[in-house]
Motif scaffolding. Sequence first.
Motif, short mmCIF file in Angstrom:
data_model
loop_
_atom_site.label_atom_id
_atom_site.label_comp_id
_atom_site.label_asym_id
_atom_site.label_seq_id
_atom_site.Cartn_x
_atom_site.Cartn_y
_atom_site.Cartn_z
N LEU A 50 0.85 -1.19 0.00
CA LEU A 50 0.00 0.00 0.00
C LEU A 50 0.89 1.25 0.00
O LEU A 50 1.67 1.45 0.93
CB LEU A 50 -0.90 0.01 1.24
N PRO A 51 0.78 2.08 -1.02
CA PRO A 51 1.64 3.25 -1.09
C PRO A 51 1.33 4.30 -0.02
O PRO A 51 2.23 4.96 0.48
CB PRO A 51 1.41 3.80 -2.50
N LEU A 52 0.05 4.47 0.31
CA LEU A 52 -0.38 5.43 1.33
C LEU A 52 0.21 6.82 1.11
O LEU A 52 0.70 7.46 2.03
CB LEU A 52 -0.06 4.90 2.74
N GLN A 53 0.14 7.27 -0.13
CA GLN A 53 0.66 8.59 -0.49
C GLN A 53 -0.42 9.66 -0.42
O GLN A 53 -0.14 10.79 -0.08
CB GLN A 53 1.25 8.56 -1.90
N THR A 54 -1.65 9.30 -0.73
CA THR A 54 -2.73 10.29 -0.76
C THR A 54 -3.63 10.12 0.45
O THR A 54 -3.69 9.05 1.07
CB THR A 54 -3.59 10.13 -2.03
N ASN A 55 -4.34 11.20 0.78
CA ASN A 55 -5.31 11.11 1.87
C ASN A 55 -6.36 10.03 1.60
O ASN A 55 -6.78 9.34 2.52
CB ASN A 55 -5.99 12.46 2.10
N ALA A 56 -6.77 9.90 0.35
CA ALA A 56 -7.78 8.89 0.00
C ALA A 56 -7.26 7.48 0.30
O ALA A 56 -8.00 6.63 0.83
CB ALA A 56 -8.18 9.02 -1.46
N GLU A 57 -6.00 7.20 -0.05
CA GLU A 57 -5.42 5.88 0.23
C GLU A 57 -5.34 5.64 1.74
O GLU A 57 -5.63 4.54 2.22
CB GLU A 57 -4.02 5.78 -0.38
N ILE A 58 -4.96 6.66 2.47
CA ILE A 58 -4.84 6.52 3.93
C ILE A 58 -6.23 6.34 4.55
O ILE A 58 -6.41 5.52 5.46
CB ILE A 58 -4.10 7.72 4.53
N LEU A 59 -7.21 7.09 4.08
CA LEU A 59 -8.57 6.96 4.62
C LEU A 59 -9.16 5.58 4.36
O LEU A 59 -9.89 5.05 5.20
CB LEU A 59 -9.48 8.05 4.04
N LEU A 60 -8.83 4.98 3.24
CA LEU A 60 -9.28 3.61 2.95
C LEU A 60 -8.70 2.66 4.00
O LEU A 60 -9.41 1.82 4.55
CB LEU A 60 -8.83 3.21 1.54
N LEU A 61 -7.42 2.80 4.30
CA LEU A 61 -6.79 1.97 5.32
C LEU A 61 -7.39 2.25 6.69
O LEU A 61 -7.69 1.32 7.45
CB LEU A 61 -5.27 2.20 5.35
N LEU A 62 -7.58 3.52 7.04
CA LEU A 62 -8.13 3.87 8.35
C LEU A 62 -9.54 3.31 8.54
O LEU A 62 -9.88 2.85 9.64
CB LEU A 62 -8.16 5.39 8.53
N SER A 63 -10.34 3.33 7.49
CA SER A 63 -11.68 2.76 7.57
C SER A 63 -11.62 1.27 7.92
O SER A 63 -12.34 0.78 8.79
CB SER A 63 -12.40 2.98 6.24
N LEU A 64 -10.73 0.55 7.26
CA LEU A 64 -10.52 -0.87 7.55
C LEU A 64 -9.99 -1.04 8.97
O LEU A 64 -10.47 -1.89 9.73
CB LEU A 64 -9.51 -1.46 6.55
N GLN A 65 -9.00 -0.23 9.34
CA GLN A 65 -8.37 -0.37 10.65
C GLN A 65 -9.38 -0.16 11.78
O GLN A 65 -9.42 -0.93 12.75
CB GLN A 65 -7.22 0.64 10.77
N ILE A 66 -10.20 0.86 11.67
CA ILE A 66 -11.18 1.14 12.72
C ILE A 66 -12.19 0.00 12.82
O ILE A 66 -12.50 -0.46 13.92
CB ILE A 66 -11.85 2.51 12.48
N ALA A 67 -12.70 -0.48 11.69
CA ALA A 67 -13.67 -1.59 11.73
C ALA A 67 -13.06 -2.83 12.37
O ALA A 67 -13.69 -3.50 13.20
CB ALA A 67 -14.15 -1.90 10.31
N SER A 68 -11.82 -3.14 12.02
CA SER A 68 -11.15 -4.33 12.54
C SER A 68 -10.80 -4.20 14.02
O SER A 68 -11.08 -5.10 14.82
CB SER A 68 -9.88 -4.59 11.72
N TYR A 69 -10.20 -3.09 14.40
CA TYR A 69 -9.74 -2.94 15.78
C TYR A 69 -10.88 -2.67 16.76
O TYR A 69 -10.71 -2.90 17.96
CB TYR A 69 -8.64 -1.88 15.87
N ARG A 70 -12.04 -2.25 16.28
CA ARG A 70 -13.20 -2.16 17.17
C ARG A 70 -13.57 -3.56 17.67
O ARG A 70 -13.94 -3.73 18.82
CB ARG A 70 -14.38 -1.52 16.46
N VAL A 71 -13.45 -4.55 16.80
CA VAL A 71 -13.74 -5.93 17.19
C VAL A 71 -12.71 -6.39 18.23
O VAL A 71 -13.07 -7.00 19.24
CB VAL A 71 -13.77 -6.87 15.96
N GLU A 72 -11.43 -6.09 17.99
CA GLU A 72 -10.42 -6.48 18.98
C GLU A 72 -10.66 -5.78 20.31
O GLU A 72 -10.53 -6.38 21.38
CB GLU A 72 -8.99 -6.19 18.50
N ALA A 73 -11.03 -4.50 20.26
CA ALA A 73 -11.30 -3.77 21.50
C ALA A 73 -12.40 -4.45 22.31
O ALA A 73 -12.31 -4.58 23.53
CB ALA A 73 -11.68 -2.32 21.17
N GLU A 74 -13.44 -4.93 21.61
CA GLU A 74 -14.51 -5.67 22.30
C GLU A 74 -13.99 -6.98 22.87
O GLU A 74 -14.32 -7.35 23.99
CB GLU A 74 -15.67 -5.93 21.34
#
Length: 160
Positions: A6-30
């Motif tokens: 993942l190049p993560l050069q643009t805000n859009a690329e980073i936001l795509l990753l952040l959306s995934l990260q938040i959904a995934s780590y909310r489950v771990e937090a639970e």
Amino acid sequence: MSIQRLPLQTNAEILLLLSLQIASYRVEAELIGFEDIPPLKDGIDSIRKAEETFYGYFVQDENETKLAGAISFAREGSVITICRMMVHPNFFRRGIARSLLQHILMDQEKEGALLFLVSTGTANLPAIQLYQSFGFTLKRVFTVPPGVCLSTFERPASHS
């Protein structure tokens, strides 16, 4: 299915990753009973500044390519630390985390890695089972305030 850096050069690329990260780590937090885990505090700037290499797992879903999972790691000499492992809850139990971990282990062993480290919440049994299935062994359990336990695992490279 494809695994790509993942190049993560643009805000859009980073936001795509952040959306995934938040959904995934909310489950771990639970799972671990602790809502204040660091990946849930990330934003565009902290991802951009992270000294990690990110790979994504992409799937075709309803004629659309989606980022279903991601892994990141940091390298210090011949030691690789798996920093993040995430799979979107819509894609759980499809072998995505297994594929990502296998990809990084094989790729980094070819690059001379000798030791792999990873930490996860002690109550995150699916993650622990995954790491143990790849030969990771428990090295340390420690408590972080306010009473959440983390487990650290390590695995030597399996150079043939």
